[in-house]
Design an enzyme around this catalytic site. Structure first.
Site, short mmCIF file in Angstrom:
data_model
loop_
_atom_site.label_atom_id
_atom_site.label_comp_id
_atom_site.label_asym_id
_atom_site.label_seq_id
_atom_site.Cartn_x
_atom_site.Cartn_y
_atom_site.Cartn_z
N SER A 38 0.86 -1.18 0.00
CA SER A 38 0.00 0.00 0.00
C SER A 38 0.89 1.23 0.00
O SER A 38 2.05 1.17 0.44
CB SER A 38 -0.89 0.02 1.25
OG SER A 38 -1.56 1.25 1.40
N TYR A 48 -1.81 -0.48 10.62
CA TYR A 48 -1.91 -0.84 9.20
C TYR A 48 -0.65 -0.43 8.45
O TYR A 48 -0.08 -1.22 7.69
CB TYR A 48 -3.14 -0.18 8.58
CG TYR A 48 -3.32 -0.49 7.12
CD1 TYR A 48 -3.63 -1.78 6.70
CD2 TYR A 48 -3.16 0.49 6.14
CE1 TYR A 48 -3.79 -2.08 5.36
CE2 TYR A 48 -3.32 0.20 4.80
CZ TYR A 48 -3.63 -1.08 4.42
OH TYR A 48 -3.77 -1.37 3.08
#
Length: 271
Positions: A150, A163
Site C-alpha cells: 500500500s 496498518y
C-alpha cells in the site's frame, strides 16, 4: 536467469494462485488473469463468494478454476492447503498475495488483539504463503510473486499506525526477497496502491466518513488489477498507483520534516 520470466507473458494454461480472491482487487485480478487463459487457484476464507468467483473465471478462461478455503492467519492451514495445491494441481507460475485488512483508529485506542491479527494476516500469512510457493518456483527456475502492499507502507498518516506498520513490513520484506530470488529466476513485484474503491473500507472505516472524504481520489480496483496483470512476465520492481503518490513519497524522503507536516495536515489526514 530471469530470461524465463518472459514465458509468463503468455498466461494460457499458466497456474496463478491468488489469496484474498473472494473480493476486491484479488477478485478482479482473477477475472483478468482468466480472460488471458490462466488456470486459477483461488484462496480465501469465504467459500460462498469464492465459488462465485471461480465460476466466472471458468467461463472467462475455459480452464479450471480451483477453490481453496484458506485463512492466511493460520500457518498450519497454509501448509496443509498448499501441499494439496502443489501435489494435486501443479506448480504455481504466478502468486498474487492480496489478502489483508486494516483498521483506522488512534493507536492508543486500538485493541492489541486486532493489531496482532493484522500482522498475522498482512505480514506473517503473506510470508508463509510466499515461502511455500517460492520453494516450488525455485525448483523450476521460474515464477513471479506480487505482494500487494500500500502507499501506506511508504507514507504513514495518523490513525493508520498498525496498518502502516504491516505494509512497511511488506515493502521491506519484498525488497529483500527480490534480491534473494532474482538470481534464481523469480521476480518479486510490490504493488503500492493508494485508496481503492473496495470493501476494504467497510472494515477499516465502518463509519464511512473517511471514504466519503477521499472517494474522488480513490482508484478504480479494475485499473489496479489491470496494472498487475500487465506486469506479469516483466521485470517490474514496483507498481505505484496513482503515480503522484510515488512522487509525494520521494519528496517525503528528501524532506521528512516537511513530509510529517503535510501528512498530518487536512490535505492528507482525512481519517
Amino acid at each position: 536467469m530471469l530470461t524465463r520470466l518472459k514465458e509468463l507473458r503468455d498466461l494460457e494454461g499458466k497456474i496463478v494462485l491468488i489469496t484474498g480472491a473472494s473480493s476486491g482487487v484479488g477478485k478482479l485480478v482473477a477475472f483478468e488473469m482468466a480472460t488471458r487463459g490462466a488456470t486459477l487457484v483461488l484462496c480465501a476464507r469465504h467459500l460462498t463468494e469464492l465459488r462465485k468467483v471461480a465460476q466466472k473465471c471458468k467461463e472467462l478462461s475455459q480452464h479450471a478454476a480451483y477453490v481453496v478455503q484458506l485463512d492466511v492467519s493460520d500457518s498450519q492451514m497454509i501448509d496443509q492447503q498448499l501441499i494439496h495445491v502443489l501435489r494435486d494441481i501443479g506448480s504455481v507460475d504466478v502468486l498474487v498475495n492480496s489478502a489483508g485488512f486494516g483498521l483506522f483508529e488512534p493507536f492508543v485506542e486500538l485493541d492489541m488483539a486486532t493489531v496482532e491479527k493484522m500482522f498475522r494476516v498482512n505480514v506473517l500469512g503473506l510470508m508463509y504463503v510466499t515461502q511455500r510457493i517460492a520453494q516450488q518456483m525455485i525448483t523450476v527456475k521460474r515464477g513471479q510473486i506480487f505482494n500487494i502492499a500500500s502507499v501506506a507502507g511508504k507514507i504513514a498518516t495518523p490513525k493508520s499506525t498498525a496498518y502502516s506498520a504491516t505494509k512497511f513490513a511488506v515493502v521491506g520484506f519484498s525488497n529483500a526477497l527480490r534480491l534473494e530470488l532474482k538470481p534464481l529466476g523469480i521476480q518479486v513485484t510490490t504493488v503500492n496502491p493508494g485508496p481503492v474503491e473496495t470493501n476494504f473500507f467497510k472494515t477499516a472505516d465502518p463509519s464511512g466518513n473517511y471514504f466519503d472524504r477521499i472517494k474522488l481520489l480513490a482508484l478504480s480496483p479494475e485499473k489496479v488489477a489491470h496494472q498487475i496483470v500487465n506486469a506479469v512476465g516483466y521485470k517490474r520492481r514496483e507498481i505505484n498507483a496513482p503515480l503522484y503518490m510515488e512522487l509525494i513519497h520521494r519528496g517525503y524522503e528528501l524532506f521528512p520534516n516537511f513530509g510529517d507536516q503535510l501528512a498530518s495536515s487536512q490535505l492528507f489526514n482525512r481519517k
